[in-house]
Design an enzyme around this catalytic site. Structure first.
Site, short mmCIF file in Angstrom:
data_model
loop_
_atom_site.label_atom_id
_atom_site.label_comp_id
_atom_site.label_asym_id
_atom_site.label_seq_id
_atom_site.Cartn_x
_atom_site.Cartn_y
_atom_site.Cartn_z
N CYS A 77 29.21 -0.71 65.53
CA CYS A 77 28.44 -1.94 65.81
C CYS A 77 27.03 -1.62 66.28
CB CYS A 77 29.17 -2.78 66.85
SG CYS A 77 28.22 -4.16 67.49
N GLY A 78 26.03 -2.08 65.55
CA GLY A 78 24.63 -1.83 65.92
C GLY A 78 24.26 -2.47 67.24
N HIS A 79 24.79 -3.66 67.53
CA HIS A 79 24.49 -4.33 68.80
C HIS A 79 25.05 -3.52 69.97
CE1 HIS A 79 23.02 -7.73 66.58
NE2 HIS A 79 24.17 -7.93 66.00
N CYS A 80 26.23 -2.92 69.76
CA CYS A 80 26.82 -2.08 70.81
C CYS A 80 25.98 -0.85 71.08
CB CYS A 80 28.24 -1.67 70.42
SG CYS A 80 29.37 -3.06 70.11
#
Length: 536
Positions: A74-77
């Site tokens: 996950c890029g947001h993570c």
């Protein structure tokens, strides 16, 4: 997960659960040593790394535990990771008894199911080992915001003020200070006030029951006062003597009056502009590099006070990074200085008559004309491309949409997209293949329309991509397609006359947030900060 239109809103409407005197002060050491990391639990950059078995142990060892459920892909993570670690270090430096932890959601599927994790990152706050009712984290994805959010839960969310010096020091320390004046601190309104204070992280809160402070600030009954270092300087919200303090009404009041009368539009202010929940926006487009344009700001500001709470006055610098705003209104930078009015719920846009000068009177008159329905809105449309029907995927714009989509002799399948939408780009190949497959069918048209540059009278588009099917025949029938976007499923939909066979499941990736209004999305002010599990 589709491109979402959710602005990043200030979440203020939670149940009261703390009283002002409970816990340590947010900047005061608790007097006890920091809790020790349980044996056998690994740690990375100050953050515990938990799994199904060690979460139970951590809950037993830590009275306040913030847990991030993340996915390695996950890029947001990945973007959150350094902020999360920084927050852990800040809390340790302040000796705040809160522990940060993280769990690999896909690797601990049983925990993800237990805590109803539908997207990543999902962050939950556990108190006193209670794993059945964790609180969802609602703060910003920045270290300082995480720390402030937690401090308002383990300590008082508002400072108790005893003297005039206490009150004056608090007011002078911050740009936005909210003080609740309550004659009885055991009243239910106080709990409501403190619950709201826990989540209004961009404001500082205090409360008092001291008669001399009521007198000092000219109050005779319970009142919440917003002190600010700009515009009017102060705004009062009296507490209803019969009904008490309404949290929703107070939150709207604080959002409205914490805004400057005139706000410059940029990446920092845009979330608050949309969170204010004021649907009508009046925008002044100027070139801030030109002195003659900057001189218009004072006249614009002078017109604003009577419209406080009804119309939000916004300045857009055409020399800044605001091309998407100009595109949304169908404008060019050379048209500045000029005004535009928009209702972000209906997305209706209004322009003043040509040659309107910006004066307090003209700005006020333009606002009243729009609000009174005396000016008709305008709709955006690109010109029809000369080759709009030469490719397998036909190009529609506002000017030819009605003629093509509602042709009674054609079945028309339209993709409404935004040029910057990653999900639209991901399905582009399948859409092209679909058009190629049916290119020999005279009764089927596969088309696309840029919904950021073209507006339709028939309906509004609320998310990207949106797929709509317009079957042949009378009645202007419209069917929205909500299933998978691969070539096989799209073909079955077309071959079956605008519906999927009964045995075909209509599964879409579950998005963690619903679509919001198109106006917010076209400004690109709020992108989802959570990736759904199905995006793996």
């Amino acid at each position: 997960m589709d491109c979402q239109l959710l602005p990043v809103l200030l979440l203020l409407l939670l149940k009261a659960s703390v009283l002002w005197g409970q816990g340590s002060g947010p900047h005061e050491p608790s007097g006890e040593p920091p809790e020790q990391v349980p044996q056998g639990v690994p740690e990375e950059d100050g953050v515990l790394v938990l799994n199904g078995s060690t979460l139970t142990l951590a809950l037993q060892e830590h009275s306040a535990l913030l847990v991030e459920f993340y996915a390695p892909w996950c890029g947001h993570c990945k973007a959150l990771a350094p902020e999360y670690s920084k927050a852990a270090k800040l809390l340790a430096a302040e000796s705040v008894r809160v522990t940060l932890a993280k769990v690999d959601g896909p690797a601990a599927e049983e925990l993800a199911q237990e805590f109803e994790v539908t997207g990543y990152p999902t962050i939950k706050f556990f108190r006193d080992g209670n794993r059945t009712h964790p609180e969802d984290y609602t703060g910003p994805p920045k270290a300082e915001g995480i720390v402030k959010w937690l401090m308002r839960r383990v300590g008082p969310s508002a400072s108790k003020l005893e003297t005039e010096g206490d009150a004056q020091a608090l007011i002078e320390a911050q740009d936005l200070v909210v003080i609740g004046f309550f004659q009885d601190l055991q009243d239910d309104s106080v709990a409501t006030f403190l619950a709201l204070a826990r989540d209004a992280l961009d404001m500082t809160f205090g409360l008092t029951d001291q008669p001399q402070l009521f007198q000092k600030f000219g109050l005779t009954k319970d009142t919440v006062v917003l002190f600010k270092k700009f515009d009017e300087g102060r705004a009062d919200f009296p507490v209803d003597e019969e009904l008490g303090l309404d949290q929703a009404d107070l939150s709207r009041f604080l959002l409205t009056h914490s805004m400057h009368l005139v706000t410059e539009f940029n990446s920092e202010t845009s979330p608050k502009i949309f969170a204010a929940r004021i649907l009508n926006h009046l925008l002044l487009f100027i070139n801030q590099r030109l002195a003659s344009h900057r001189e218009l700001l004072e006249d614009f500001r002078e017109a604003a006070p009577p419209f406080r709470g009804q119309v939000l006055f916004v300045v857009v610098d055409v020399a800044g990074d605001n091309d998407h705003v100009l595109q949304y209104f169908g404008m060019k930078a050379q048209e500045a200085p000029t005004l535009r009015f928009v209702n972000i719920e209906t997305t209706k846009k209004y322009a003043p008559a040509d040659g309107l000068s910006v004066t307090p009177d003209s700005v006020s008159a333009f606002c009243h004309s729009v609000l009174n329905g005396e000016i008709k809105p305008y709709r955006l449309s690109q010109d029809i491309p000369p080759d709009w029907d030469q490719r397998p995927v036909k190009t529609l714009v506002g000017k030819n949409f009605e003629q093509v989509a509602f042709d009674e002799n054609k079945n028309v399948f339209v993709k409404f997209y935004a040029p910057w939408c990653t999900h639209c780009k991901e399905m582009a190949a399948a859409w092209e293949a679909l058009a190629e497959k049916y290119s020999d069918r005279q009764d089927i048209i596969i088309a696309e329309l840029d919904a950021t540059a073209n507006e339709l009278e028939a309906f509004a588009v609320h998310g990207f991509p949106t797929l709509k099917y317009f079957p042949a025949g009378p009645g202007r029938k419209v069917i929205e397609y909500k299933s998978a976007r691969d070539l096989e499923t799209l073909s079955k939909f077309l071959d079956n006359g605008g519906e999927l066979p009964v045995e075909e499941p209509a599964d879409l990736p579950k998005a963690p947030f619903p679509n919001s209004e198109v106006g917010l999305n076209l400004f690109q002010m709020a992108n989802s900060t959570t990736a759904s599990k199905e995006e793996l």
